[in-house]
Design a protein around this motif. Structure first.
Motif, PDB file in Angstrom:
ATOM      1  N   LEU A  50       0.838  -1.195   0.000  1.00  0.00           N
ATOM      2  CA  LEU A  50       0.000   0.000   0.000  1.00  0.00           C
ATOM      3  C   LEU A  50       0.880   1.255   0.000  1.00  0.00           C
ATOM      4  CD1 LEU A  50      -2.749   1.439   0.256  1.00  0.00           C
ATOM      5  CD2 LEU A  50      -2.548   1.182   2.742  1.00  0.00           C
ATOM      6  N   LEU A  51       1.929   1.254   0.813  1.00  0.00           N
ATOM      7  CA  LEU A  51       2.844   2.395   0.838  1.00  0.00           C
ATOM      8  C   LEU A  51       3.533   2.583  -0.513  1.00  0.00           C
ATOM      9  CD1 LEU A  51       2.386   2.310   3.955  1.00  0.00           C
ATOM     10  CD2 LEU A  51       4.791   2.907   4.201  1.00  0.00           C
ATOM     11  N   ASP A  52       3.871   1.469  -1.168  1.00  0.00           N
ATOM     12  CA  ASP A  52       4.481   1.559  -2.497  1.00  0.00           C
ATOM     13  C   ASP A  52       3.526   2.230  -3.486  1.00  0.00           C
ATOM     14  OD1 ASP A  52       6.730   0.257  -1.536  1.00  0.00           O
ATOM     15  OD2 ASP A  52       6.109  -1.718  -2.290  1.00  0.00           O
ATOM     16  N   THR A  53       2.254   1.850  -3.421  1.00  0.00           N
ATOM     17  CA  THR A  53       1.236   2.441  -4.299  1.00  0.00           C
ATOM     18  C   THR A  53       1.087   3.928  -4.025  1.00  0.00           C
ATOM     19  OG1 THR A  53      -0.008   0.367  -4.460  1.00  0.00           O
ATOM     20  CG2 THR A  53      -1.212   2.394  -4.938  1.00  0.00           C
ATOM     21  N   ILE A  54       0.998   4.269  -2.746  1.00  0.00           N
ATOM     22  CA  ILE A  54       0.855   5.675  -2.366  1.00  0.00           C
ATOM     23  C   ILE A  54       2.059   6.481  -2.831  1.00  0.00           C
ATOM     24  CG2 ILE A  54       0.740   7.264  -0.400  1.00  0.00           C
ATOM     25  CD1 ILE A  54      -0.853   5.081   1.093  1.00  0.00           C
ATOM     26  N   GLN A  55       3.249   5.936  -2.646  1.00  0.00           N
ATOM     27  CA  GLN A  55       4.476   6.628  -3.061  1.00  0.00           C
ATOM     28  C   GLN A  55       4.443   6.931  -4.560  1.00  0.00           C
ATOM     29  OE1 GLN A  55       8.311   4.965  -1.762  1.00  0.00           O
ATOM     30  NE2 GLN A  55       9.028   5.118  -3.868  1.00  0.00           N
ATOM     31  N   THR A  56       4.035   5.952  -5.356  1.00  0.00           N
ATOM     32  CA  THR A  56       4.003   6.118  -6.813  1.00  0.00           C
ATOM     33  C   THR A  56       3.063   7.244  -7.237  1.00  0.00           C
ATOM     34  OG1 THR A  56       4.521   3.776  -7.169  1.00  0.00           O
ATOM     35  CG2 THR A  56       3.500   4.964  -8.998  1.00  0.00           C
ATOM     36  N   VAL A  57       1.858   7.262  -6.674  1.00  0.00           N
ATOM     37  CA  VAL A  57       0.884   8.277  -7.096  1.00  0.00           C
ATOM     38  C   VAL A  57       1.255   9.667  -6.568  1.00  0.00           C
ATOM     39  CG1 VAL A  57      -0.996   6.630  -7.365  1.00  0.00           C
ATOM     40  CG2 VAL A  57      -0.692   7.762  -5.160  1.00  0.00           C
ATOM     41  N   LEU A  58       1.867   9.728  -5.386  1.00  0.00           N
ATOM     42  CA  LEU A  58       2.270  11.023  -4.838  1.00  0.00           C
ATOM     43  C   LEU A  58       3.374  11.659  -5.676  1.00  0.00           C
ATOM     44  CD1 LEU A  58       2.351  10.382  -0.962  1.00  0.00           C
ATOM     45  CD2 LEU A  58       0.550  11.487  -2.295  1.00  0.00           C
ATOM     46  N   LEU A  59       4.363  10.863  -6.062  1.00  0.00           N
ATOM     47  CA  LEU A  59       5.462  11.387  -6.869  1.00  0.00           C
ATOM     48  C   LEU A  59       4.974  11.840  -8.243  1.00  0.00           C
ATOM     49  CD1 LEU A  59       8.329   8.880  -6.012  1.00  0.00           C
ATOM     50  CD2 LEU A  59       8.350  11.342  -5.564  1.00  0.00           C
ATOM     51  N   ALA A  60       3.992  11.127  -8.777  1.00  0.00           N
ATOM     52  CA  ALA A  60       3.477  11.460 -10.111  1.00  0.00           C
ATOM     53  C   ALA A  60       2.570  12.689 -10.089  1.00  0.00           C
ATOM     54  CB  ALA A  60       2.714  10.259 -10.683  1.00  0.00           C
TER      55      ALA A  60
END
Length: 296
Positions: free
Chosen positions: A91-101
């Motif tokens: 879940l943190l990996d998913t959140i990280q991806t969308v936040l950076l984008a």
């Protein structure tokens, strides 16, 4: 106001003062925790206020960098066990991806982001249902840098503390060292010049009250007392000023000296600690078991 044992315990943990002193401070301040901390400091009973807040909620912080964008965010869970769960990490990996984008402006904007047709808020809600614990996205900071600036990032204990710094000058190694300094020494400001005047005035008032309560100084001339106050204020502010702190790699050197030698300057920094400022619910498992046995 009724002063509870848990309030006294919390104040003692924050200040290191004795139980009776903590109880008296809370009584004098009508249960206001921050005022009670100041009261103890003014009486010389507590050496300093701990500003980090109550560290209680579980979960993880995360810092990530991509190009000229850096993000720091926190996701909370109810237990530390769940924070180590593979689903939680994914879940943190998913959140990280969308936040950076997407580079959202705040938490509300982050929760509204699209994740494969769902909002991030819905993804987190689904994770709550799947994992079986309440999962919450608590906060985020998005930092942009210019091409001539350098990011430094550091995560301690897998994400219990995360720090991100931006330097002008220096290099990646220097930036990493400053991020580690921020994570370990918990500065609140880059320097005294970055501190709000009301923060400085508040600290000065604490030192003045401490002086008033020190009978050994009553006979000192006013100019001497003024010098003592300024000296104590300076020491107090150094503890929360990044460049005035002792460099963690060299106790004989201040951070300012390290930066000067590296031809670097701190532009900004962010430091997150898991559960910072959140009060954790106190569990009494013995009482819980007894209540189940008795049917209450």
């Amino acid at each position: 106001m009724n002063i509870t044992a848990s309030m006294v315990k919390e104040l003692r943990e924050k200040t290191g003062a004795g139980m009776m002193d903590c109880k008296k401070a809370l009584q004098e301040c009508d249960g206001d925790m921050e005022k009670a901390i100041d009261w103890l400091r003014e009486k010389g009973i507590a050496k300093a206020a701990k500003k980090s807040g109550r560290i209680a909620a579980e979960g993880l912080t995360r810092v990530a960098v991509e190009g000229n964008t850096g993000v720091v965010f926190e996701v909370n869970s109810e237990t530390d066990f769940v924070a180590k769960n593979d689903q939680f990490i994914e879940l943190l990996d998913t959140i990280q991806t969308v936040l950076l984008a997407a580079k959202p402006a705040d938490e509300a904007a982050a929760l509204a982001l699209d994740v494969n047709g769902d909002t991030l808020e819905t993804v987190i809600a689904n994770a709550t249902a799947t994992i079986g614990e309440r999962i919450s996205f608590r906060r985020v900071a998005v930092i942009e840098k210019s091409d001539d600036e350098t990011f430094g990032s550091y995560m301690h204990m897998g994400g219990k503390i995360s720090a991100l710094v931006v330097l002008k000058g220096g290099n990646a190694e220097v930036a990493k060292d400053i991020a580690m300094q921020v994570a370990s020494m918990a500065p609140q400001y880059i320097s005294r010049d970055h501190m709000p005047q009301d923060f400085i005035d508040h600290e000065k008032s604490i030192q003045l009250e401490i002086l008033k309560n020190d009978e050994s100084l009553n006979s000192k001339p006013e100019n001497v007392l003024k010098g003592i106050v300024e000296g104590r204020l300076s020491k107090s502010l150094q503890d929360v000023s990044l460049i005035d702190q002792v460099f963690f790699k060299n106790p004989d050197q201040k951070v300012a000296q390290f930066l000067k030698e590296a031809n670097a300057e701190v532009v900004t920094f962010v430091r997150y600690v898991v559960g910072e400022g959140i009060e954790k619910r106190e569990e009494n498992f013995a009482e819980e078991v007894m209540s189940q046995i008795s049917g209450k």
